[in-house]
Design an enzyme around this catalytic site. Sequence first.
Site, PDB file in Angstrom:
ATOM      1  N   HIS A  58      -8.676   4.040  19.575  1.00  0.00           N
ATOM      2  CA  HIS A  58      -8.087   2.882  20.256  1.00  0.00           C
ATOM      3  C   HIS A  58      -8.823   2.522  21.544  1.00  0.00           C
ATOM      4  O   HIS A  58      -9.047   1.337  21.829  1.00  0.00           O
ATOM      5  CB  HIS A  58      -6.606   3.140  20.521  1.00  0.00           C
ATOM      6  CG  HIS A  58      -5.798   3.210  19.268  1.00  0.00           C
ATOM      7  ND1 HIS A  58      -5.070   4.325  18.901  1.00  0.00           N
ATOM      8  CD2 HIS A  58      -5.632   2.318  18.261  1.00  0.00           C
ATOM      9  CE1 HIS A  58      -4.475   4.098  17.744  1.00  0.00           C
ATOM     10  NE2 HIS A  58      -4.804   2.896  17.332  1.00  0.00           N
ATOM     11  N   GLU A 100       0.533  -8.055  11.698  1.00  0.00           N
ATOM     12  CA  GLU A 100       0.537  -6.902  10.799  1.00  0.00           C
ATOM     13  C   GLU A 100       1.259  -7.294   9.512  1.00  0.00           C
ATOM     14  O   GLU A 100       2.406  -7.733   9.557  1.00  0.00           O
ATOM     15  CB  GLU A 100       1.238  -5.714  11.467  1.00  0.00           C
ATOM     16  CG  GLU A 100       1.582  -4.558  10.548  1.00  0.00           C
ATOM     17  CD  GLU A 100       0.367  -3.950   9.865  1.00  0.00           C
ATOM     18  OE1 GLU A 100       0.345  -3.948   8.610  1.00  0.00           O
ATOM     19  OE2 GLU A 100      -0.557  -3.497  10.577  1.00  0.00           O
ATOM     20  N   ASN A 102       0.281 -12.261   7.120  1.00  0.00           N
ATOM     21  CA  ASN A 102      -1.070 -11.992   6.640  1.00  0.00           C
ATOM     22  C   ASN A 102      -2.076 -12.391   7.721  1.00  0.00           C
ATOM     23  O   ASN A 102      -2.140 -13.561   8.114  1.00  0.00           O
ATOM     24  CB  ASN A 102      -1.314 -12.789   5.353  1.00  0.00           C
ATOM     25  CG  ASN A 102      -2.662 -12.501   4.733  1.00  0.00           C
ATOM     26  OD1 ASN A 102      -3.696 -12.602   5.388  1.00  0.00           O
ATOM     27  ND2 ASN A 102      -2.657 -12.137   3.467  1.00  0.00           N
ATOM     28  N   GLY A 103      -2.852 -11.432   8.202  1.00  0.00           N
ATOM     29  CA  GLY A 103      -3.793 -11.706   9.281  1.00  0.00           C
ATOM     30  C   GLY A 103      -4.901 -12.663   8.895  1.00  0.00           C
ATOM     31  O   GLY A 103      -5.387 -13.437   9.738  1.00  0.00           O
ATOM     32  N   ASP A 114       0.344   0.615  13.965  1.00  0.00           N
ATOM     33  CA  ASP A 114       0.789   1.855  14.614  1.00  0.00           C
ATOM     34  C   ASP A 114       1.074   1.654  16.096  1.00  0.00           C
ATOM     35  O   ASP A 114       1.717   2.493  16.731  1.00  0.00           O
ATOM     36  CB  ASP A 114      -0.237   2.978  14.415  1.00  0.00           C
ATOM     37  CG  ASP A 114      -1.620   2.613  14.941  1.00  0.00           C
ATOM     38  OD1 ASP A 114      -1.766   2.394  16.160  1.00  0.00           O
ATOM     39  OD2 ASP A 114      -2.566   2.562  14.127  1.00  0.00           O
ATOM     40  N   GLN A 119       0.830  -1.200   0.000  1.00  0.00           N
ATOM     41  CA  GLN A 119       0.000   0.000   0.000  1.00  0.00           C
ATOM     42  C   GLN A 119       0.866   1.253   0.000  1.00  0.00           C
ATOM     43  O   GLN A 119       2.067   1.196   0.249  1.00  0.00           O
ATOM     44  CB  GLN A 119      -0.899  -0.002   1.242  1.00  0.00           C
ATOM     45  CG  GLN A 119      -0.129  -0.082   2.550  1.00  0.00           C
ATOM     46  CD  GLN A 119      -0.952  -0.656   3.679  1.00  0.00           C
ATOM     47  OE1 GLN A 119      -2.172  -0.589   3.680  1.00  0.00           O
ATOM     48  NE2 GLN A 119      -0.286  -1.243   4.667  1.00  0.00           N
ATOM     49  N   ASP A 167      -8.074  -4.477  13.926  1.00  0.00           N
ATOM     50  CA  ASP A 167      -7.705  -3.067  13.789  1.00  0.00           C
ATOM     51  C   ASP A 167      -7.186  -2.856  12.375  1.00  0.00           C
ATOM     52  O   ASP A 167      -6.019  -2.545  12.152  1.00  0.00           O
ATOM     53  CB  ASP A 167      -6.645  -2.712  14.841  1.00  0.00           C
ATOM     54  CG  ASP A 167      -6.255  -1.246  14.808  1.00  0.00           C
ATOM     55  OD1 ASP A 167      -6.893  -0.479  14.055  1.00  0.00           O
ATOM     56  OD2 ASP A 167      -5.310  -0.874  15.514  1.00  0.00           O
ATOM     57  N   PRO A 187      -5.187  -4.528   1.151  1.00  0.00           N
ATOM     58  CA  PRO A 187      -4.837  -5.656   2.013  1.00  0.00           C
ATOM     59  C   PRO A 187      -5.866  -5.957   3.091  1.00  0.00           C
ATOM     60  O   PRO A 187      -5.848  -7.038   3.677  1.00  0.00           O
ATOM     61  CB  PRO A 187      -3.494  -5.240   2.624  1.00  0.00           C
ATOM     62  CG  PRO A 187      -3.428  -3.765   2.474  1.00  0.00           C
ATOM     63  CD  PRO A 187      -4.201  -3.442   1.234  1.00  0.00           C
TER      64      PRO A 187
END
Length: 286
Positions: free
Chosen positions: A67, A111, A143-144, A91, A36, A162, A169
Amino acid sequence: MDSPSTTANGWIDEHHQGVRYGLQGRVLVDETSPYQRITVIDSSRYGKGLLLDGCWMTAEHQERHYHESLVHPALCSAAQLERVLVIGGGDGGTARECLRYQDVKHLDMVEIDRRVVELSQKHLPSLGSHAWSDPRLQLNLENGIAWVANATESSYDVILIDGSDPAGPAEGLFNQTFFEHCRRILRPGGVFATQSESPEAFRQVHIDTVRLIRQVFGYADPLYGWVPMYPSGWWSWTFAAIDGPRYRNPLPARAAAISAGCEIWSPRWQQGAFEAIPAFIERELT
């Protein structure tokens, strides 16, 4: 969109059909990873911020709206907190809030994009803060979607998604197969939560997401709050459980221990945020 637009007077805008949302500032980083486009900005209003594929993700001085709303209704209500899974969240803000709970023994953050983590650590260090050095955090650059599909049944007490908007993605984080895998790996007494878009800016995506999660888990409800830099400012998070809507009832001892360090979340705020479902959404979901 692939990248934010920047005007001559320093406005950095996220565009959607017929509308745009912007902050005034300067671009610090604008690069394309294998997954990305990543942009880091320094804004005059909210401090340093992060965009992915031209869409606002977070900023230093308003990130707690997002959050705290995602994390605390789930972690204050799950039966156990031993193992937590965060999909996305590069993040670091979600991990930071989760690791405030001493009962959390292990947190898997999955992530896909290493550069999101690296740039967040460099330019937005306050988001992840102590979480990056906490031995309970295991960062998995994978890859989640595949992680959830391959995880052992009943292996997590809390699952938090999140991710970004349902494109690129993150597109696979909003479909039935993914939610079914999340249900499979959630332990009894566990809580699942995901950001579920804006009921104003992305109305149908929001309704479809809540409806699908409810179909898969049996119990699911949206919670409404605000994220000032997001499209329309009005945002949602959807919470689910297999054995009843436990996410609506924070456990008093946990809530007392955590609420003093929160800027947005409190048991009273949470109660109102669950009850703030608009009539047009409620009609669609019943």
